[in-house]
Design a protein around this motif. Sequence first.
Motif, PDB file in Angstrom:
ATOM      1  N   PRO A 149      43.915 -44.402  57.088  1.00  0.00           N
ATOM      2  CA  PRO A 149      42.921 -44.489  58.762  1.00  0.00           C
ATOM      3  C   PRO A 149      42.790 -45.450  59.320  1.00  0.00           C
ATOM      4  O   PRO A 149      42.361 -46.908  58.817  1.00  0.00           O
ATOM      5  CB  PRO A 149      41.867 -44.083  57.652  1.00  0.00           C
ATOM      6  CG  PRO A 149      42.232 -43.448  56.104  1.00  0.00           C
ATOM      7  CD  PRO A 149      43.085 -44.231  55.541  1.00  0.00           C
ATOM      8  N   VAL A 150      42.869 -45.731  59.853  1.00  0.00           N
ATOM      9  CA  VAL A 150      42.098 -47.171  60.854  1.00  0.00           C
ATOM     10  C   VAL A 150      41.095 -46.656  61.889  1.00  0.00           C
ATOM     11  O   VAL A 150      40.447 -45.751  62.737  1.00  0.00           O
ATOM     12  CB  VAL A 150      43.029 -48.006  61.643  1.00  0.00           C
ATOM     13  CG1 VAL A 150      43.819 -48.230  60.201  1.00  0.00           C
ATOM     14  CG2 VAL A 150      43.905 -47.071  62.549  1.00  0.00           C
ATOM     15  N   HIS A 179      44.756 -42.868  63.638  1.00  0.00           N
ATOM     16  CA  HIS A 179      42.968 -43.189  64.482  1.00  0.00           C
ATOM     17  C   HIS A 179      42.220 -41.668  64.537  1.00  0.00           C
ATOM     18  O   HIS A 179      43.458 -41.323  66.023  1.00  0.00           O
ATOM     19  CB  HIS A 179      43.153 -44.323  65.562  1.00  0.00           C
ATOM     20  CG  HIS A 179      41.740 -44.699  65.627  1.00  0.00           C
ATOM     21  ND1 HIS A 179      41.107 -44.626  65.420  1.00  0.00           N
ATOM     22  CD2 HIS A 179      42.250 -44.165  67.277  1.00  0.00           C
ATOM     23  CE1 HIS A 179      40.102 -45.255  66.316  1.00  0.00           C
ATOM     24  NE2 HIS A 179      40.342 -44.688  67.479  1.00  0.00           N
ATOM     25  N   VAL A 180      41.889 -41.347  64.511  1.00  0.00           N
ATOM     26  CA  VAL A 180      40.955 -40.667  64.786  1.00  0.00           C
ATOM     27  C   VAL A 180      39.989 -40.670  66.114  1.00  0.00           C
ATOM     28  O   VAL A 180      39.017 -41.168  65.266  1.00  0.00           O
ATOM     29  CB  VAL A 180      40.602 -39.721  64.204  1.00  0.00           C
ATOM     30  CG1 VAL A 180      39.779 -37.982  64.738  1.00  0.00           C
ATOM     31  CG2 VAL A 180      41.255 -38.832  62.495  1.00  0.00           C
ATOM     32  N   TRP A 181      40.172 -40.909  67.441  1.00  0.00           N
ATOM     33  CA  TRP A 181      38.961 -40.796  68.106  1.00  0.00           C
ATOM     34  C   TRP A 181      38.234 -40.509  68.430  1.00  0.00           C
ATOM     35  O   TRP A 181      38.392 -38.806  68.359  1.00  0.00           O
ATOM     36  CB  TRP A 181      40.094 -41.604  69.187  1.00  0.00           C
ATOM     37  CG  TRP A 181      40.778 -40.438  70.327  1.00  0.00           C
ATOM     38  CD1 TRP A 181      41.810 -39.494  69.923  1.00  0.00           C
ATOM     39  CD2 TRP A 181      39.841 -40.045  71.863  1.00  0.00           C
ATOM     40  NE1 TRP A 181      42.135 -38.915  71.259  1.00  0.00           N
ATOM     41  CE2 TRP A 181      40.955 -38.750  71.515  1.00  0.00           C
ATOM     42  CE3 TRP A 181      38.792 -39.668  72.140  1.00  0.00           C
ATOM     43  CZ2 TRP A 181      41.370 -38.060  73.457  1.00  0.00           C
ATOM     44  CZ3 TRP A 181      38.504 -38.588  73.268  1.00  0.00           C
ATOM     45  CH2 TRP A 181      39.756 -38.417  73.738  1.00  0.00           C
ATOM     46  N   ALA A 201      43.208 -47.824  72.018  1.00  0.00           N
ATOM     47  CA  ALA A 201      43.911 -47.510  70.567  1.00  0.00           C
ATOM     48  C   ALA A 201      45.507 -47.321  70.338  1.00  0.00           C
ATOM     49  O   ALA A 201      45.804 -47.850  69.466  1.00  0.00           O
ATOM     50  CB  ALA A 201      42.987 -45.667  70.480  1.00  0.00           C
ATOM     51  N   ARG A 202      45.627 -46.751  71.354  1.00  0.00           N
ATOM     52  CA  ARG A 202      47.228 -47.145  71.147  1.00  0.00           C
ATOM     53  C   ARG A 202      47.772 -48.559  71.087  1.00  0.00           C
ATOM     54  O   ARG A 202      48.534 -48.562  69.793  1.00  0.00           O
ATOM     55  CB  ARG A 202      48.045 -45.932  72.219  1.00  0.00           C
ATOM     56  CG  ARG A 202      49.429 -46.043  72.940  1.00  0.00           C
ATOM     57  CD  ARG A 202      50.198 -45.081  73.285  1.00  0.00           C
ATOM     58  NE  ARG A 202      49.632 -43.922  73.268  1.00  0.00           N
ATOM     59  CZ  ARG A 202      48.638 -42.980  73.862  1.00  0.00           C
ATOM     60  NH1 ARG A 202      47.770 -43.374  74.763  1.00  0.00           N
ATOM     61  NH2 ARG A 202      48.147 -41.727  74.230  1.00  0.00           N
ATOM     62  N   GLN A 203      47.814 -48.826  72.060  1.00  0.00           N
ATOM     63  CA  GLN A 203      48.457 -50.345  72.047  1.00  0.00           C
ATOM     64  C   GLN A 203      47.928 -51.083  70.774  1.00  0.00           C
ATOM     65  O   GLN A 203      48.753 -52.030  69.705  1.00  0.00           O
ATOM     66  CB  GLN A 203      47.469 -51.301  73.076  1.00  0.00           C
ATOM     67  CG  GLN A 203      48.133 -52.694  73.419  1.00  0.00           C
ATOM     68  CD  GLN A 203      49.699 -52.606  73.141  1.00  0.00           C
ATOM     69  OE1 GLN A 203      49.935 -51.824  74.411  1.00  0.00           O
ATOM     70  NE2 GLN A 203      50.123 -52.828  72.356  1.00  0.00           N
ATOM     71  N   VAL A 221      52.649 -44.136  63.389  1.00  0.00           N
ATOM     72  CA  VAL A 221      51.627 -44.244  64.134  1.00  0.00           C
ATOM     73  C   VAL A 221      50.770 -42.654  64.504  1.00  0.00           C
ATOM     74  O   VAL A 221      52.244 -42.271  65.655  1.00  0.00           O
ATOM     75  CB  VAL A 221      50.904 -45.246  64.770  1.00  0.00           C
ATOM     76  CG1 VAL A 221      51.050 -46.865  64.866  1.00  0.00           C
ATOM     77  CG2 VAL A 221      51.670 -44.908  65.649  1.00  0.00           C
ATOM     78  N   PHE A 222      49.271 -42.778  64.640  1.00  0.00           N
ATOM     79  CA  PHE A 222      49.822 -41.048  65.125  1.00  0.00           C
ATOM     80  C   PHE A 222      47.399 -41.838  65.717  1.00  0.00           C
ATOM     81  O   PHE A 222      46.604 -42.171  64.719  1.00  0.00           O
ATOM     82  CB  PHE A 222      49.172 -40.613  64.287  1.00  0.00           C
ATOM     83  CG  PHE A 222      50.592 -40.667  63.308  1.00  0.00           C
ATOM     84  CD1 PHE A 222      51.076 -39.209  63.036  1.00  0.00           C
ATOM     85  CD2 PHE A 222      51.001 -41.081  61.752  1.00  0.00           C
ATOM     86  CE1 PHE A 222      52.577 -38.799  62.658  1.00  0.00           C
ATOM     87  CE2 PHE A 222      51.579 -40.813  61.522  1.00  0.00           C
ATOM     88  CZ  PHE A 222      52.560 -39.657  62.398  1.00  0.00           C
ATOM     89  N   LEU A 223      47.676 -41.006  66.787  1.00  0.00           N
ATOM     90  CA  LEU A 223      46.375 -40.945  67.632  1.00  0.00           C
ATOM     91  C   LEU A 223      46.130 -39.612  67.480  1.00  0.00           C
ATOM     92  O   LEU A 223      47.094 -38.671  68.630  1.00  0.00           O
ATOM     93  CB  LEU A 223      46.413 -42.193  69.072  1.00  0.00           C
ATOM     94  CG  LEU A 223      45.340 -41.785  70.052  1.00  0.00           C
ATOM     95  CD1 LEU A 223      44.527 -42.665  69.166  1.00  0.00           C
ATOM     96  CD2 LEU A 223      45.563 -42.593  71.148  1.00  0.00           C
ATOM     97  N   ARG A 224      45.178 -39.348  67.484  1.00  0.00           N
ATOM     98  CA  ARG A 224      44.356 -37.892  67.709  1.00  0.00           C
ATOM     99  C   ARG A 224      42.818 -37.941  67.835  1.00  0.00           C
ATOM    100  O   ARG A 224      42.531 -38.927  67.209  1.00  0.00           O
ATOM    101  CB  ARG A 224      44.780 -37.167  65.709  1.00  0.00           C
ATOM    102  CG  ARG A 224      45.942 -36.648  65.047  1.00  0.00           C
ATOM    103  CD  ARG A 224      46.210 -36.321  64.253  1.00  0.00           C
ATOM    104  NE  ARG A 224      47.815 -35.839  64.586  1.00  0.00           N
ATOM    105  CZ  ARG A 224      48.012 -35.603  63.292  1.00  0.00           C
ATOM    106  NH1 ARG A 224      47.634 -34.943  61.787  1.00  0.00           N
ATOM    107  NH2 ARG A 224      49.666 -35.117  63.181  1.00  0.00           N
ATOM    108  N   GLY A 225      42.400 -37.027  68.003  1.00  0.00           N
ATOM    109  CA  GLY A 225      41.288 -36.016  68.012  1.00  0.00           C
ATOM    110  C   GLY A 225      40.649 -35.731  67.677  1.00  0.00           C
ATOM    111  O   GLY A 225      41.476 -34.508  67.167  1.00  0.00           O
ATOM    112  N   GLY A 226      40.128 -35.159  67.442  1.00  0.00           N
ATOM    113  CA  GLY A 226      38.969 -34.577  65.881  1.00  0.00           C
ATOM    114  C   GLY A 226      38.028 -35.228  65.240  1.00  0.00           C
ATOM    115  O   GLY A 226      38.024 -36.019  65.157  1.00  0.00           O
TER     116      GLY A 226
END
Length: 283
Positions: A149-150, A179-181, A201-203, A221-226
């Motif tokens: 997790p970052v 990364h969970v934004w 965040a994606r970059q 890589v995974f960019l997720r909300g929640g």
Amino acid sequence: MFKKIVIASDFSLISDQLLEDITQFKDKGLEEVIILHVLPEGKKGERLKEKSLRKLEKREKLLVDEGIRVRAILKKGVPAFHIKEVTEEEGGDLVMIGTRGHNPLRDFFIGSTALTYIRIATKPTLVIKEKKRKRDMPRRGFFTRPIVPVDFSKYSDNVIKWTLKQDISNYVEEYLLLHVWAVRDDVRDDKESKAKWKEYARQRLEDMKKDYGSRKVKAEVFLRGGFPITQVKELVEDKGASMVIMATRGMGHVIELPIGSIAEGIVREVELPILLLPRVSLI
């Protein structure tokens, strides 16, 4: 990777499972294992001493038979503090400690010894939960597919740097960078600000992926909300993760300092092995 590992043992089922799991480190630079058992103080500790020494001797033999150099240490007092003391005095690189899993009626958090130690730890700690499994059931290696997790803080950046320095490329199929934004209240309804943050965040994630690629290690890589804990649990199911590697922010000597609500929640709710890297170990 880890040359000297301290196993905190209370002779329970999960403690004995740690003796099985330690064999995963034989080909990763392991030189010595210390099995530590802590007796209660007073007359009860005296009564248990001879029996405990016999149990330690039995467990030592199990590792000797696996070709592992091992020593046993018996102490009296508060387990968490002796785990920290012995690890530092003996130059341990890693502590392995077991928990009996999340049971709201028995261990509201993760067990008092494990939780207390994690909060004061200055060395990496591998937390492993008890699982009922057949002895002949194959287990995946801890480092096969770890989630990292970052949050782009200096702590999580240091975890990334730590993983890049480890000579474990032969054992890792891929790193899962998550990364969970979450959007701050002041920009919650600002679509432009949200879009800019997601692009940032994606970059950052793609840059991290390139860093792994430059060392011939695959990363996804995974960019997720929640909610972070929920997203980690979902990624475990979606990608068949093998462990979680993350930082804690404790200072290592003040018990009142929390390990962080997210880190504690992941340790408490995620059934995988969790490798916790205290910030003092990443400096």
